[in-house]
Design a protein around this motif. Structure first.
Motif, PDB file in Angstrom:
ATOM      1  N   ALA A   3      -9.743  16.950  -6.531  1.00  0.00           N
ATOM      2  CA  ALA A   3      -9.924  15.734  -5.728  1.00  0.00           C
ATOM      3  C   ALA A   3      -8.886  14.671  -6.062  1.00  0.00           C
ATOM      4  O   ALA A   3      -8.925  13.581  -5.487  1.00  0.00           O
ATOM      5  N   ILE A   4      -7.935  14.999  -6.941  1.00  0.00           N
ATOM      6  CA  ILE A   4      -6.948  14.013  -7.369  1.00  0.00           C
ATOM      7  C   ILE A   4      -5.708  13.957  -6.479  1.00  0.00           C
ATOM      8  O   ILE A   4      -5.329  12.879  -6.006  1.00  0.00           O
ATOM      9  N   PRO A   5      -4.997  15.070  -6.246  1.00  0.00           N
ATOM     10  CA  PRO A   5      -3.609  14.958  -5.767  1.00  0.00           C
ATOM     11  C   PRO A   5      -3.421  14.184  -4.473  1.00  0.00           C
ATOM     12  O   PRO A   5      -2.629  13.225  -4.440  1.00  0.00           O
ATOM     13  N   GLU A   6      -4.081  14.559  -3.394  1.00  0.00           N
ATOM     14  CA  GLU A   6      -3.820  13.907  -2.104  1.00  0.00           C
ATOM     15  C   GLU A   6      -4.146  12.419  -2.157  1.00  0.00           C
ATOM     16  O   GLU A   6      -3.358  11.581  -1.696  1.00  0.00           O
ATOM     17  N   THR A   7      -5.278  12.068  -2.730  1.00  0.00           N
ATOM     18  CA  THR A   7      -5.674  10.664  -2.737  1.00  0.00           C
ATOM     19  C   THR A   7      -4.879   9.849  -3.746  1.00  0.00           C
ATOM     20  O   THR A   7      -4.429   8.734  -3.440  1.00  0.00           O
ATOM     21  N   PHE A   8      -4.677  10.364  -4.945  1.00  0.00           N
ATOM     22  CA  PHE A   8      -3.960   9.596  -5.959  1.00  0.00           C
ATOM     23  C   PHE A   8      -2.480   9.472  -5.627  1.00  0.00           C
ATOM     24  O   PHE A   8      -1.883   8.407  -5.829  1.00  0.00           O
ATOM     25  N   PHE A   9      -1.860  10.541  -5.114  1.00  0.00           N
ATOM     26  CA  PHE A   9      -0.469  10.435  -4.679  1.00  0.00           C
ATOM     27  C   PHE A   9      -0.357   9.394  -3.563  1.00  0.00           C
ATOM     28  O   PHE A   9       0.563   8.571  -3.550  1.00  0.00           O
ATOM     29  N   THR A  10      -1.297   9.435  -2.605  1.00  0.00           N
ATOM     30  CA  THR A  10      -1.254   8.522  -1.465  1.00  0.00           C
ATOM     31  C   THR A  10      -1.415   7.073  -1.903  1.00  0.00           C
ATOM     32  O   THR A  10      -0.665   6.188  -1.486  1.00  0.00           O
ATOM     33  N   VAL A  11      -2.411   6.824  -2.739  1.00  0.00           N
ATOM     34  CA  VAL A  11      -2.655   5.445  -3.183  1.00  0.00           C
ATOM     35  C   VAL A  11      -1.482   4.942  -4.020  1.00  0.00           C
ATOM     36  O   VAL A  11      -1.021   3.808  -3.834  1.00  0.00           O
ATOM     37  N   TRP A  12      -0.983   5.768  -4.921  1.00  0.00           N
ATOM     38  CA  TRP A  12       0.103   5.297  -5.783  1.00  0.00           C
ATOM     39  C   TRP A  12       1.332   4.926  -4.953  1.00  0.00           C
ATOM     40  O   TRP A  12       1.900   3.843  -5.111  1.00  0.00           O
ATOM     41  N   THR A  13       1.753   5.835  -4.072  1.00  0.00           N
ATOM     42  CA  THR A  13       2.995   5.586  -3.341  1.00  0.00           C
ATOM     43  C   THR A  13       2.861   4.431  -2.351  1.00  0.00           C
ATOM     44  O   THR A  13       3.831   3.712  -2.093  1.00  0.00           O
ATOM     45  N   ASN A  14       1.669   4.202  -1.826  1.00  0.00           N
ATOM     46  CA  ASN A  14       1.504   3.145  -0.827  1.00  0.00           C
ATOM     47  C   ASN A  14       1.102   1.800  -1.418  1.00  0.00           C
ATOM     48  O   ASN A  14       1.612   0.760  -0.991  1.00  0.00           O
ATOM     49  N   VAL A  15       0.212   1.787  -2.372  1.00  0.00           N
ATOM     50  CA  VAL A  15      -0.246   0.522  -2.953  1.00  0.00           C
ATOM     51  C   VAL A  15       0.749  -0.013  -3.981  1.00  0.00           C
ATOM     52  O   VAL A  15       1.053  -1.211  -4.013  1.00  0.00           O
ATOM     53  N   LEU A  34       5.806 -16.259  10.218  1.00  0.00           N
ATOM     54  CA  LEU A  34       5.378 -17.496   9.583  1.00  0.00           C
ATOM     55  C   LEU A  34       4.999 -17.305   8.116  1.00  0.00           C
ATOM     56  O   LEU A  34       5.237 -18.198   7.291  1.00  0.00           O
ATOM     57  N   LYS A  35       4.408 -16.142   7.811  1.00  0.00           N
ATOM     58  CA  LYS A  35       3.995 -15.880   6.424  1.00  0.00           C
ATOM     59  C   LYS A  35       4.951 -14.949   5.686  1.00  0.00           C
ATOM     60  O   LYS A  35       4.695 -14.570   4.551  1.00  0.00           O
ATOM     61  N   ARG A  36       6.039 -14.562   6.363  1.00  0.00           N
ATOM     62  CA  ARG A  36       7.062 -13.708   5.747  1.00  0.00           C
ATOM     63  C   ARG A  36       6.439 -12.420   5.210  1.00  0.00           C
ATOM     64  O   ARG A  36       6.641 -12.022   4.075  1.00  0.00           O
ATOM     65  N   LEU A  37       5.659 -11.767   6.073  1.00  0.00           N
ATOM     66  CA  LEU A  37       4.932 -10.563   5.694  1.00  0.00           C
ATOM     67  C   LEU A  37       5.828  -9.332   5.756  1.00  0.00           C
ATOM     68  O   LEU A  37       6.840  -9.305   6.459  1.00  0.00           O
ATOM     69  N   THR A  38       5.406  -8.309   5.048  1.00  0.00           N
ATOM     70  CA  THR A  38       6.003  -6.971   5.160  1.00  0.00           C
ATOM     71  C   THR A  38       4.974  -6.055   5.800  1.00  0.00           C
ATOM     72  O   THR A  38       3.836  -5.972   5.322  1.00  0.00           O
ATOM     73  N   PHE A  39       5.352  -5.402   6.888  1.00  0.00           N
ATOM     74  CA  PHE A  39       4.474  -4.451   7.585  1.00  0.00           C
ATOM     75  C   PHE A  39       5.132  -3.084   7.469  1.00  0.00           C
ATOM     76  O   PHE A  39       6.218  -2.862   8.003  1.00  0.00           O
ATOM     77  N   THR A  40       4.497  -2.179   6.753  1.00  0.00           N
ATOM     78  CA  THR A  40       5.120  -0.890   6.458  1.00  0.00           C
ATOM     79  C   THR A  40       4.060   0.202   6.473  1.00  0.00           C
ATOM     80  O   THR A  40       2.908  -0.032   6.824  1.00  0.00           O
ATOM     81  N   GLY A  41       4.451   1.404   6.117  1.00  0.00           N
ATOM     82  CA  GLY A  41       3.519   2.524   6.085  1.00  0.00           C
ATOM     83  C   GLY A  41       4.250   3.790   5.723  1.00  0.00           C
ATOM     84  O   GLY A  41       5.481   3.817   5.601  1.00  0.00           O
ATOM     85  N   SER A  42       3.490   4.858   5.539  1.00  0.00           N
ATOM     86  CA  SER A  42       4.131   6.131   5.192  1.00  0.00           C
ATOM     87  C   SER A  42       3.162   7.279   5.401  1.00  0.00           C
ATOM     88  O   SER A  42       1.949   7.088   5.502  1.00  0.00           O
TER      89      SER A  42
END
Length: 327
Positions: A122-134, A255-263
């Motif tokens: 239950a680790i790889p898909e979720t932990f890889f995803t959270v680490w690389t995105n968050v 106005l808030k100088r946001l970053t909108f990204t994804g992967s």
């Protein structure tokens, strides 16, 4: 030719199209491990593949399944780290719903001490995803606020634990009071039931402005994310459960100088995934060894009951991960 049991997608459709079949055991290429799979995680991308909406990348198996745990039983030429008998968990581009799978050794990690193979799967898909995105894309820092949509999902529970472990305040949205309570128990500082409240209004009322927003919903959440985010906030998209086409007022972006990204994770190269694996082993594996972080398992199913596992996932009744086991 030796054979194994695997789960096939017999036609695009609902969970019932998942059927056990007999396939040849894959053979490891140079740099790859052959793993006797003991457990495989079930994830939303698997359901999208089953529906015909998320085909595997070129060269990947047609068999679904993106994360496994088990025993190394064979090695291709040039493997340096792992020996037969080693227990590993691994991120695979496909082929996880099977008794055997191959993976490049750089995308495998040793099973953390104290975890079962079902937990390790239950680790790889979720932990890889959270680490690389968050942490990589979202650059979450100690003392910042992280907003996680879908807080009770596998991704959500992982994000709560990692966010808190690295010193952030964590706010989540979830679809019931029970799920909100579970998120609080995991460490979330605030859980908002999206069925009874507008998360953007609640955050405004409480003067909470998230620095990082992890969104797997899309649709009308995008406008509310833009409204809720703190100045210099980072909004990271990882899925579009409410659709990838939407109208939004984008003025807050400027106005808030946001970053909108994804992967996305699955199409990335072995080398890119290996870089995430090294970061996890360095930064997160010690937390697991210390018992501070542990994947949340809602239920396990035998491999042959993959259809039932998908039906449960699509019911959204689960809190945490669903895992298939091979006995």
């Amino acid at each position: 030719m030796q054979e194994m049991t695997a789960i096939a997608i017999t036609a695009p459709g609902g969970p019932e199209v998942l059927k056990p079949v007999r396939l040849a055991i894959p053979q490891p290429k140079p740099g790859e491990l052959l793993v006797r799979v003991r457990a495989a995680g079930v994830n939303r991308p698997d359901a999208l593949q089953r529906q015909g909406a998320y085909p595997p990348p070129p060269g990947a198996p047609e068999t679904p399944g993106l994360e496994i745990a088990g025993e190394v039983v064979g090695r291709g030429d040039g493997v340096k780290r792992y020996e037969p008998g080693n227990l590993v968990c691994a991120l695979v581009p496909g082929g996880g719903y099977a008794e055997y799978a191959v993976v490049h050794e750089d995308n495998a990690l040793p099973v953390p001490p104290g975890l079962s193979l079902a937990e390790a799967a239950a680790i790889p898909e979720t932990f890889f995803t959270v680490w690389t995105n968050v942490f990589d894309r979202g650059h979450l820092q100690k003392g910042e606020t992280l907003l996680v949509h879908g807080g009770s999902s596998g991704i959500g529970t992982t994000a709560i634990m990692l966010g808190k472990a690295f010193g952030a305040r964590v706010v989540v949205t979830a679809g019931s009071e029970e799920k909100c309570a579970a998120c609080i128990e995991l460490g979330a500082d605030l859980a908002i039931n999206y069925r009874t409240a507008d998360f953007a209004a609640v955050l405004a009322e409480k003067a909470i402005r998230p620095d990082v927003i992890l969104d797997m919903v899309g649709g009308d959440y995008v406008s509310r994310n833009l409204k809720a985010a703190a100045p210099h906030g980072r909004i990271v998209m990882i899925a579009f459960q409410k659709g990838s086409r939407f109208e939004a007022d984008w003025m807050p972006l400027m106005l808030k100088r946001l970053t909108f990204t994804g992967s996305t994770l699955r199409p990335r190269s072995v080398a890119e995934k290996a870089e995430i694996a090294r970061a996890l082993e360095s930064q997160v594996w010690p937390l697991m060894a210390a018992g501070r972080v542990k994947p949340i398992i809602f239920r396990t199913f035998p491999l042959a009951e993959a259809a039932a596992a998908h039906a449960l996932m699509e019911s959204s009744e689960h809190i945490g991960k669903i895992v298939l086991t091979t006995g």
